[in-house]
Design a protein around this motif. Structure first.
Motif, PDB file in Angstrom:
ATOM      1  N   ASN A   9       0.828  -1.200   0.000  1.00  0.00           N
ATOM      2  CA  ASN A   9       0.000   0.000   0.000  1.00  0.00           C
ATOM      3  C   ASN A   9       0.865   1.254   0.000  1.00  0.00           C
ATOM      4  O   ASN A   9       0.550   2.231  -0.676  1.00  0.00           O
ATOM      5  N   VAL A  12       2.099   1.755  -3.540  1.00  0.00           N
ATOM      6  CA  VAL A  12       1.042   2.257  -4.419  1.00  0.00           C
ATOM      7  C   VAL A  12       0.826   3.741  -4.168  1.00  0.00           C
ATOM      8  O   VAL A  12       0.729   4.543  -5.104  1.00  0.00           O
ATOM      9  N   ALA A  16       1.523   6.771  -6.732  1.00  0.00           N
ATOM     10  CA  ALA A  16       0.425   7.684  -7.046  1.00  0.00           C
ATOM     11  C   ALA A  16       0.878   9.130  -6.872  1.00  0.00           C
ATOM     12  O   ALA A  16       0.614   9.980  -7.715  1.00  0.00           O
ATOM     13  N   ILE A 108      -4.001   8.470 -10.476  1.00  0.00           N
ATOM     14  CA  ILE A 108      -3.972   7.257  -9.658  1.00  0.00           C
ATOM     15  C   ILE A 108      -4.093   6.022 -10.537  1.00  0.00           C
ATOM     16  O   ILE A 108      -3.383   5.029 -10.330  1.00  0.00           O
ATOM     17  N   GLU A 109      -4.949   6.075 -11.540  1.00  0.00           N
ATOM     18  CA  GLU A 109      -5.093   4.933 -12.454  1.00  0.00           C
ATOM     19  C   GLU A 109      -3.788   4.669 -13.197  1.00  0.00           C
ATOM     20  O   GLU A 109      -3.372   3.524 -13.348  1.00  0.00           O
ATOM     21  N   LYS A 112      -1.437   2.995 -10.822  1.00  0.00           N
ATOM     22  CA  LYS A 112      -1.804   1.585 -10.631  1.00  0.00           C
ATOM     23  C   LYS A 112      -1.323   0.738 -11.806  1.00  0.00           C
ATOM     24  O   LYS A 112      -0.831  -0.378 -11.620  1.00  0.00           O
ATOM     25  N   GLN A 113      -1.453   1.269 -13.019  1.00  0.00           N
ATOM     26  CA  GLN A 113      -0.974   0.537 -14.196  1.00  0.00           C
ATOM     27  C   GLN A 113       0.539   0.381 -14.134  1.00  0.00           C
ATOM     28  O   GLN A 113       1.075  -0.671 -14.490  1.00  0.00           O
ATOM     29  N   VAL A 115       2.384   0.243 -11.386  1.00  0.00           N
ATOM     30  CA  VAL A 115       2.672  -0.757 -10.351  1.00  0.00           C
ATOM     31  C   VAL A 115       2.395  -2.164 -10.891  1.00  0.00           C
ATOM     32  O   VAL A 115       3.179  -3.087 -10.660  1.00  0.00           O
ATOM     33  N   ALA A 116       1.311  -2.334 -11.643  1.00  0.00           N
ATOM     34  CA  ALA A 116       0.997  -3.651 -12.205  1.00  0.00           C
ATOM     35  C   ALA A 116       2.100  -4.106 -13.158  1.00  0.00           C
ATOM     36  O   ALA A 116       2.503  -5.281 -13.144  1.00  0.00           O
TER      37      ALA A 116
END
Length: 157
Positions: A9, A12, A16, A108-109, A112-113, A115-116
């Motif tokens: 977390n 992330v 972000a 944020i999206e 997240k991409q 991090v993925a």
């Protein structure tokens, strides 16, 4: 397990925040001079970045002196490590039409991409790393430090 969730977390959130700052700078740059930003993106931030990365991967492969049994894991790791398309930033000026909360949601999206993508690369790295001898692990560990921002200007062997 709780510690891992906390660390994840934190990562992330960190990405972000970094993404928000980077997107804000990009938005400002596009609004002030969109043609210059587009030319820089087409040229690549560091010139022939793909060529540089390919040469770096070739050097690492040669330095590791891999066995035939290690080659499939290397191929998977190498494929996962190639720079790919980043998250779509949208058309220039599109960010200006968004509200502050909408911009933050997009940032944020994108984080997240990112991090993925990093998690996919980490999985391939862990699989590859498990096939290495202690000497090979040392080479890879040293190589990865030189490639990052920690020792960027050291002599590359």
């Amino acid at each position: 397990m709780n510690v891992l969730n906390t660390v994840r977390n934190s990562l992330v959130i960190s990405f972000a925040v970094l993404g928000m700052g980077g997107a804000a700078v990009a938005v400002h740059a596009e609004e002030s001079n969109p043609k210059a930003v587009k030319v820089e993106r087409q040229r690549g931030h560091h010139g022939d970045w793909a060529g540089h990365m390919a040469a770096r991967q070739t050097r690492l492969h040669d330095q590791l002196k891999l066995t035939a049994a290690q080659e499939p894991a290397w191929a998977a790791f190498s494929a996962a490590s190639k720079p790919g398309e980043g998250p779509a930033h949208g058309e220039p000026g599109q960010w200006a039409s968004l509200t502050a909360p909408e911009r933050m949601e997009k940032q944020i999206e994108m984080a997240k991409q990112h991090v993925a993508t990093m998690e996919t690369r980490l999985a391939a790295l862990n699989t590859f790393y498990a096939t290495l001898t202690p000497e090979q692990k040392k080479v890879l560990d040293e190589h990865s430090m030189r490639g990052g921002h920690h020792g960027k200007h050291q002599r590359q062997g």
